[in-house]
Enzyme design. Structure first.
Site, PDB file in Angstrom:
ATOM      1  N   CYS A  48       0.824  -1.217   0.000  1.00 52.85           N
ATOM      2  CA  CYS A  48       0.000   0.000   0.000  1.00 52.85           C
ATOM      3  C   CYS A  48       0.861   1.271   0.000  1.00 52.85           C
ATOM      4  O   CYS A  48       0.381   2.350  -0.313  1.00 52.85           O
ATOM      5  CB  CYS A  48      -0.969  -0.020   1.174  1.00 52.85           C
ATOM      6  SG  CYS A  48      -0.171  -0.387   2.719  1.00 52.85           S
TER       7      CYS A  48
ATOM      8  N   ARG B 124       4.221   1.369  -1.428  1.00 52.33           N
ATOM      9  CA  ARG B 124       5.274   1.425  -2.452  1.00 52.33           C
ATOM     10  C   ARG B 124       5.032   0.435  -3.588  1.00 52.33           C
ATOM     11  O   ARG B 124       4.417  -0.625  -3.392  1.00 52.33           O
ATOM     12  CB  ARG B 124       6.637   1.152  -1.840  1.00 52.33           C
ATOM     13  CG  ARG B 124       6.801  -0.221  -1.211  1.00 52.33           C
ATOM     14  CD  ARG B 124       8.231  -0.441  -0.752  1.00 52.33           C
ATOM     15  NE  ARG B 124       8.580   0.443   0.355  1.00 52.33           N
ATOM     16  CZ  ARG B 124       9.497   1.398   0.278  1.00 52.33           C
ATOM     17  NH1 ARG B 124      10.149   1.604  -0.838  1.00 52.33           N
ATOM     18  NH2 ARG B 124       9.763   2.145   1.325  1.00 52.33           N
TER      19      ARG B 124
ATOM     20  N   GLN C 108       6.731  -9.245   2.621  1.00 54.87           N
ATOM     21  CA  GLN C 108       6.245  -8.792   1.304  1.00 54.87           C
ATOM     22  C   GLN C 108       7.353  -8.918   0.249  1.00 54.87           C
ATOM     23  O   GLN C 108       7.085  -9.294  -0.894  1.00 54.87           O
ATOM     24  CB  GLN C 108       5.748  -7.341   1.413  1.00 54.87           C
ATOM     25  CG  GLN C 108       4.441  -7.253   2.197  1.00 54.87           C
ATOM     26  CD  GLN C 108       4.153  -5.850   2.723  1.00 54.87           C
ATOM     27  OE1 GLN C 108       5.053  -5.033   2.922  1.00 54.87           O
ATOM     28  NE2 GLN C 108       2.880  -5.557   2.970  1.00 54.87           N
TER      29      GLN C 108
ATOM     30  N   GLY D   1     -16.501  -1.621  20.578  1.00 55.66           N
ATOM     31  CA  GLY D   1     -16.354  -1.012  19.254  1.00 55.66           C
ATOM     32  C   GLY D   1     -15.700  -1.990  18.307  1.00 55.66           C
ATOM     33  O   GLY D   1     -14.620  -2.514  18.598  1.00 55.66           O
ATOM     34  N   ALA D   2     -16.382  -2.241  17.163  1.00 54.19           N
ATOM     35  CA  ALA D   2     -15.852  -3.239  16.221  1.00 54.19           C
ATOM     36  C   ALA D   2     -15.323  -2.587  14.946  1.00 54.19           C
ATOM     37  O   ALA D   2     -15.284  -3.213  13.889  1.00 54.19           O
ATOM     38  CB  ALA D   2     -16.929  -4.267  15.899  1.00 54.19           C
TER      39      ALA D   2
ATOM     40  N   THR E 112      -9.997   0.299  14.511  1.00 55.44           N
ATOM     41  CA  THR E 112      -9.113   0.357  15.684  1.00 55.44           C
ATOM     42  C   THR E 112      -9.435  -0.767  16.659  1.00 55.44           C
ATOM     43  O   THR E 112      -8.535  -1.422  17.196  1.00 55.44           O
ATOM     44  CB  THR E 112      -9.263   1.720  16.399  1.00 55.44           C
ATOM     45  OG1 THR E 112      -9.297   2.743  15.400  1.00 55.44           O
ATOM     46  CG2 THR E 112      -8.150   1.985  17.357  1.00 55.44           C
ATOM     47  N   GLY E 113     -10.736  -0.971  16.885  1.00 55.81           N
ATOM     48  CA  GLY E 113     -11.155  -2.039  17.793  1.00 55.81           C
ATOM     49  C   GLY E 113     -10.692  -3.393  17.283  1.00 55.81           C
ATOM     50  O   GLY E 113     -10.211  -4.238  18.047  1.00 55.81           O
TER      51      GLY E 113
END
Lengths: 274, 430
Positions: free
Chosen positions: B49, B51, B118, B187-188, B191-192
């Site tokens: 994401c 390079r 990667q 919180g899903a 971040t959660g």
């Protein structure tokens, strides 16, 4: 053997200082380059210290417990040895400097003022007295180490609460680990104190004609023993956690030290051999 | 080393262009035949994401960066992209760049732990697509070695560099056995989810997810194999959790000080960690004043992230030293590639002398004697050249003393004046 004793008397403070230095270096540096080497260094120091204590016992025909400077070297060893065992048992290696510092201080004072005592009271050559004093010293080492871990717990607790993520946060083990270390050393200290008290109660009446159960040193040790005993039972039965246990350990230690000092300084006792 | 390549990354292009140019695995597989046909003999394509990089050995001398960029943009045209968005590398610079990428010192988040994987994947695709020759294979080996050495020998990958991971680091400073603890993630969202994954990776025994929209909670719970606590009742269950991580988009506090006090009463004062990684905050910060409650918000956790990033930055010189070491090793190996032609030239040189001398006596001896002489001189050359040839080959193949191989080769060439002979022979051929 005398030259070896004198040489070790000079070398030991330097060995403890060097061990302390390695533990400090390892604590300050994140790469922990001496993680294993420092343990070996402590082991060698303790081994030489054992040899020194045995050599003194054989050469002067009494265990090195006849005056405070002899007791200081035993105390330096007891603290270092207790820490060594704790490190082996728990594999927590980042806290040694806080404990070994006490060994350094006691050994320096001892090495500076210790004398070659050949003439001592006959009672001081008794083996039971030796066991009584050594188990008491190991017991006090245990509660001292417990208090040090308690103090470290409080420092780390405060750092985390205040979101200060510095050296202490990075290098100390977790709060739970510190609490566990503090409790284990307290428990070991308590058991050794119990052994010391038991030997004392059995042996002292036969050894001293002026023995009294109201002796200030006996009473103060009894009070300390009851406080720690009650604390341990409460912790295990009422499932105390964290700060509460640590505060108890620290208060117990302060009381123990105060009562020891007061009973030694203020009160007259048969329990003095100098 | 005739290695050329291009790189478009976070230093040269905005995120919109990086995203637009990003190549999926399938796209890389489609692009490689085109590169083989138009630009490279062998090479590889790396696209993440942040390079997109293409490196390889050109098919013929005239091929340069423009051809590589041309082939790429012809395959995947991107609006607004310009040659200025690309960095161009050649030979030594190209190797240094590839090594730096693999160690993570060229990443947006210094010491990024995913980049080595990667890079390995990019090499694997080349191998599968028959796009990796001996040169690239050797480059792959050295690149992976550099990446592994950087992780093993430096602290470039140490410490949490995301807020959610920093939260876990703090939790580990409170609890000794995090795997025996229970955690609630409120919180899903993204971040959660990240926090829940970190908890699972750390082996937290019991994780529960709660979210206002039940479907999203179910989705995340299925992903990390955890429980669900209904959002309407989660406060009643707070006391069952040692760790509470909150990351909702609620505009107000969803947990206030009274909730925490009630929870602590039920927990009989046992320690609890509250990580508020939401903006705006979800948990009343007054909770921090309660004994054995360890409350941290995004600002305090960012302190850890910044500290760790600074520590990683300080490791860059150590990583660069590894990069340099491995570059020396790679180029030393590359220089030994000259050994085989040198041996061949010496043999040709000896053969030529033998033929000349035999020619001189061909008509002075009988055919039978000539055959004997020819056979003897052939064996003589073979025996004379056997030891130096074998020793040089062995030395080059062992790869232990490149300097020695280079000096031996140069001495050989100098003593027999091979370079001049080769030049003359090229001229004759031309």
């Amino acid at each position: 053997m005398l030259p070896a004793i004198h040489a070790l008397n000079i070398i030991l403070p330097f060995l403890y200082l060097a061990t302390f230095g390695i533990y400090v270096y390892d604590f300050m540096n994140e790469k922990a380059a001496f993680s294993n080497a420092k343990r070996v260094f402590l082991f060698v120091t303790l081994l030489l210290h054992v040899f020194y204590l045995l050599a003194r016992t054989i050469e002067f025909n009494h265990p090195p417990i006849t005056n405070k400077f002899e007791i200081f070297t035993v105390l330096a060893f007891a603290i270092g040895f207790s820490y060594f065992l704790l490190e082996l048992l728990t594999d927590v290696r980042g806290t040694g400097l806080f404990i070994i510092l006490f060994s350094v201080l006691f050994q320096i004072v001892s090495s500076l003022f210790i004398e070659d005592l050949i003439e001592v009271k006959e009672i001081l050559r008794n083996r039971l007295l030796g066991m009584h004093v050594i188990s008491a010293l190991l017991g006090y080492s245990g509660i001292t180490i417990s208090a040090v871990y308690g103090l470290l717990f409080l420092i780390l607790y405060k750092e985390i609460k205040l979101s200060k993520f510095g050296l202490i946060f990075n290098r100390l083990p977790s709060l739970e680990t510190l609490e566990r270390l503090s409790f284990i050393s307290l428990l070991i200290g308590f058991i050794l104190l119990t052994i010391s008290i038991t030997i004392g109660i059995i042996w002292l009446p036969s050894a001293f004609p002026n023995f009294s159960y109201l002796d200030p040193k006996l009473l103060s040790t009894g009070v300390v023993w009851i406080i720690y005993g009650a604390g341990i039972v409460t912790k295990l039965s009422a499932r105390w956690y964290g700060k509460k246990v640590i505060m108890f350990s620290l208060v117990g230690f302060t009381l123990a030290m105060l009562s020891l000092m007061l009973s030694n300084i203020i009160a007259e006792s048969f329990h003095s051999f100098t | 080393m005739n290695l050329i390549g291009i790189s478009l990354n976070h230093n040269t292009a905005p995120i919109e262009i990086r995203e637009a140019l990003h190549l999926s695995k399938n796209e890389i597989v489609e692009l490689i035949p085109k590169l083989k046909e138009e630009v490279y003999l062998e090479g590889f394509v790396l696209s993440t994401c942040n390079r997109t990089e293409i490196f390889g050995i050109p098919k013929e001398p005239g091929i340069d960066y423009k051809d590589v960029i041309g082939a790429l943009l012809e395959f995947k045209p991107v609006k607004g992209i310009s040659p200025d968005n690309f960095l161009m590398y050649f030979s030594c610079g190209a190797v240094k760049h590839i090594f730096s990428v693999a160690t993570g010192i060229d990443s947006l988040i210094i010491g990024d732990s995913q980049i080595l994987g990667q890079v390995r994947e990019a090499f694997d695709i080349s191998e599968d697509m028959d796009f990796a020759g001996p040169m690239l294979r050797r480059l792959f080996d050295n690149t992976l070695k550099v990446g592994k050495r950087a992780i093993r020998e430096t602290l470039i990958g140490e410490g949490a560099v995301t807020v959610s991971y920093a939260a876990i680091q703090v939790v580990e400073k409170i609890f000794a056995n995090i795997d025996r603890k229970s955690a609630l993630v409120i919180g899903a969202g993204e971040t959660g989810e990240l926090a829940a994954i970190h908890l699972r990776d750390k082996g937290v025994e019991k994780i529960s997810i709660t979210n206002r929209t039940l479907a999203r909670a179910e989705e995340l719970a299925a992903k990390i194999h955890s429980d669900i606590t209904p959002y309407e009742y989660f406060k009643e269950h707070l006391h069952n959790f040692d760790i509470v991580i909150s990351a909702t988009s609620s505009p107000d506090f969803i947990i206030d000080k009274k909730d925490i006090q009630a929870m602590m009463k039920k927990r009989r004062g046992t320690p609890v960690v509250l990580m508020d990684i939401a903006i705006p905050r979800d948990i009343d910060p007054e909770a921090a004043k309660i004994d054995n409650v360890f409350y941290h918000d995004i600002d305090s956790l960012k302190v850890i992230v910044d500290q760790n990033l600074n520590k990683r930055k300080k490791e860059i010189p150590a990583v660069e030293k590894i990069v340099k070491d491995e570059m020396v090793a790679l180029f030393s190996w590359y220089n030994t590639l000259d050994v085989v032609p040198a041996i061949r030239s010496v043999r040709d040189f000896f053969e030529e002398i033998k033929d000349d001398e035999l020619k001189k006596i061909k008509h002075k001896v009988t055919e039978e004697d000539y055959a004997k002489l020819e056979d003897m001189s052939r064996r003589l050359i073979g025996r004379l050249l056997h030891n130096p040839t074998i020793k040089l080959k062995e030395l080059a193949e062992s790869g232990t003393d490149f300097q020695k191989v280079i000096s031996y080769t140069m001495i050989l060439k100098d003593l027999y004046n091979l370079e001049k002979i080769e030049e003359d022979s090229h001229k004759k051929t031309a």
